[in-house]
Design a protein around this motif. Structure first.
Motif, mmCIF file in Angstrom:
data_model
loop_
_atom_site.group_PDB
_atom_site.id
_atom_site.type_symbol
_atom_site.label_atom_id
_atom_site.label_comp_id
_atom_site.label_asym_id
_atom_site.label_seq_id
_atom_site.Cartn_x
_atom_site.Cartn_y
_atom_site.Cartn_z
ATOM 1 N N GLU A 136 -4.605 9.666 -2.425
ATOM 2 C CA GLU A 136 -4.320 8.803 -3.752
ATOM 3 C C GLU A 136 -3.678 7.260 -2.607
ATOM 4 O OE1 GLU A 136 -1.098 7.181 -6.194
ATOM 5 O OE2 GLU A 136 -2.464 9.066 -7.547
ATOM 6 N N VAL A 137 -4.273 6.473 -2.918
ATOM 7 C CA VAL A 137 -3.942 5.221 -2.021
ATOM 8 C C VAL A 137 -3.389 3.990 -3.350
ATOM 9 C CG1 VAL A 137 -4.970 3.088 -0.977
ATOM 10 C CG2 VAL A 137 -5.707 5.232 -0.763
ATOM 11 N N GLY A 138 -2.463 3.659 -3.456
ATOM 12 C CA GLY A 138 -1.641 2.561 -4.179
ATOM 13 C C GLY A 138 -1.879 1.436 -3.857
ATOM 14 N N LEU A 139 -2.631 0.717 -4.335
ATOM 15 C CA LEU A 139 -2.644 -1.034 -3.913
ATOM 16 C C LEU A 139 -1.552 -2.083 -4.842
ATOM 17 C CD1 LEU A 139 -6.286 -1.117 -3.534
ATOM 18 C CD2 LEU A 139 -4.632 -0.907 -1.731
ATOM 19 N N ALA A 165 -3.503 -1.426 -8.540
ATOM 20 C CA ALA A 165 -4.980 -0.453 -8.925
ATOM 21 C C ALA A 165 -4.369 0.957 -7.862
ATOM 22 C CB ALA A 165 -6.127 -0.975 -8.439
ATOM 23 N N HIS A 166 -5.162 2.190 -8.063
ATOM 24 C CA HIS A 166 -4.878 3.444 -7.546
ATOM 25 C C HIS A 166 -6.817 3.822 -7.576
ATOM 26 C CE1 HIS A 166 -1.112 3.276 -8.741
ATOM 27 N NE2 HIS A 166 -0.249 4.406 -7.820
ATOM 28 N N VAL A 167 -6.473 4.534 -5.967
ATOM 29 C CA VAL A 167 -8.243 4.982 -5.680
ATOM 30 C C VAL A 167 -7.425 6.363 -5.330
ATOM 31 C CG1 VAL A 167 -10.116 4.837 -3.724
ATOM 32 C CG2 VAL A 167 -9.111 2.598 -4.964
ATOM 33 N N THR A 168 -7.865 7.141 -5.777
ATOM 34 C CA THR A 168 -7.831 8.784 -5.182
ATOM 35 C C THR A 168 -8.955 9.024 -3.992
ATOM 36 O OG1 THR A 168 -6.468 9.463 -6.678
ATOM 37 C CG2 THR A 168 -8.000 11.548 -6.094
ATOM 38 N N GLN A 202 1.047 -0.409 -0.234
ATOM 39 C CA GLN A 202 0.320 0.359 -0.424
ATOM 40 C C GLN A 202 0.633 1.034 -0.152
ATOM 41 O OE1 GLN A 202 -3.806 -0.225 2.439
ATOM 42 N NE2 GLN A 202 -2.873 -1.487 3.434
ATOM 43 N N VAL A 203 0.578 2.338 -0.462
ATOM 44 C CA VAL A 203 1.073 3.373 -1.046
ATOM 45 C C VAL A 203 -0.181 4.333 -0.415
ATOM 46 C CG1 VAL A 203 2.377 4.812 -2.032
ATOM 47 C CG2 VAL A 203 2.835 2.402 -2.652
#
Length: 299
Positions: free
Chosen positions: A138-141, A286-289, A128-129
């Motif tokens: 921003e969440v990077g998975l 994947a990325h979530v903002t 997780q970033v």
């Protein structure tokens, strides 16, 4: 037992945003603030249950696997239930284990989790970033197959947004998976069969626990009493949206996911269910903002 040296919580700040992460609690979030106001449900001090956190990752699958049983290739898998009061295992293993802090910078936190083969018979690494910037969080998975054979895979993020009486959700979708009394999917139907969010709608007083397909990757949550608007954007492969809103609770979950619940037991092809297969060494990411605005001011 060796005591972990990982911190109980790590925090970062950037502009209007403040984020607090709990590495030891499944890599969950303790909270996210915008101009001092809580955007997500705040985790209580000393919380020891990810289901009471502000958000947590879904790896290597999202939602339920019916009775924890499935077959994949030559493997017959049996998982045990992993959540209080739940008959069917939920959300994989990563949310139930401690994560390590690989990097901590002024505006960025990198967490990692290594899963050895066990009941889930494939070794994997999850990452997780969390990055704070002017546009929000921003969440990077990422999920990497570290086994010697192919592994089924899914990915997602489970935020608990604060819910007020006038909260509205707008999320363009085209279909919904109808479900049985145990919240397992039964069949696909047009989105308006169960609370179509495409044009925006208030949260109903009854349970919502459904997965929506044909999602555009954008959702908007309005909290007019607090003059807050929350936008969630997600890219491929997060093209399903699970909406969970239990009656009487002050939260709403709007979960970008890469597949439908119990995808491992569905007969439909992966193009319909979203289930992925990772070759040895292959990665799914994947990325979530999540961004917030004050609607009392001009956007």
């Amino acid at each position: 037992m060796t005591k972990s040296t990982e911190p109980a919580a790590v925090s970062i700040l950037s502009g209007d945003y403040a984020l607090e992460v709990l590495p030891q609690l499944g890599g969950a979030l303790a909270g996210l603030r915008f101009r001092g106001r809580e955007v997500l449900r705040r985790a209580a001090p000393g919380v020891d249950e990810p289901l009471e956190s502000a958000a947590f990752p879904l790896l290597p699958f999202a939602n339920r696997i019916a009775h924890g049983r499935f077959r994949f290739g030559t493997q017959a898998v049996q998982l045990t239930a992993n959540a209080p009061g739940q008959l069917h295992p939920l959300h994989g293993q990563a949310w139930r284990g401690p994560w390590r802090v690989d990097s901590l910078e002024a505006h960025r936190i990198v967490l990692a989790f290594d899963h050895p083969a066990g009941q889930w018979p494939w070794a994997y690494r999850a990452r997780q970033v969390f990055t704070l910037g002017a546009s929000g969080l921003e969440v990077g998975l990422a999920l990497e197959n570290r086994a010697a054979e192919p592994m089924p895979a899914g990915i997602g993020w489970h935020p608990y947004l604060r819910r007020t009486p006038a909260t509205r959700l707008c999320a363009p979708v085209s279909e919904v998976w109808l479900s049985d009394a145990q919240c397992l999917p039964t069949e696909r139907a047009p989105a308006d069969a169960v609370w179509d969010w495409t044009g925006g709608a208030l949260m109903p007083p009854t349970l919502v626990d459904h997965c929506y397909g044909g999602w555009t990757g954008r959702a908007q949550i309005e909290m007019p009493e607090e003059s807050l608007r929350v936008r969630i954007e997600a890219g491929e492969p997060l093209r399903w949206l699970h909406v969970y809103s239990p009656p009487g609770e002050p939260f709403l979950c709007v979960e970008p996911v890469s597949h439908v619940p119990d995808a491992l037991n569905r007969v439909e092809p992966p193009a319909v269910t979203g289930l992925r297969e990772l070759a040895p060494g292959e990665m799914l990411s994947a990325h979530v903002t999540l961004s917030v605005s004050d609607t009392s001011q001009t956007d």
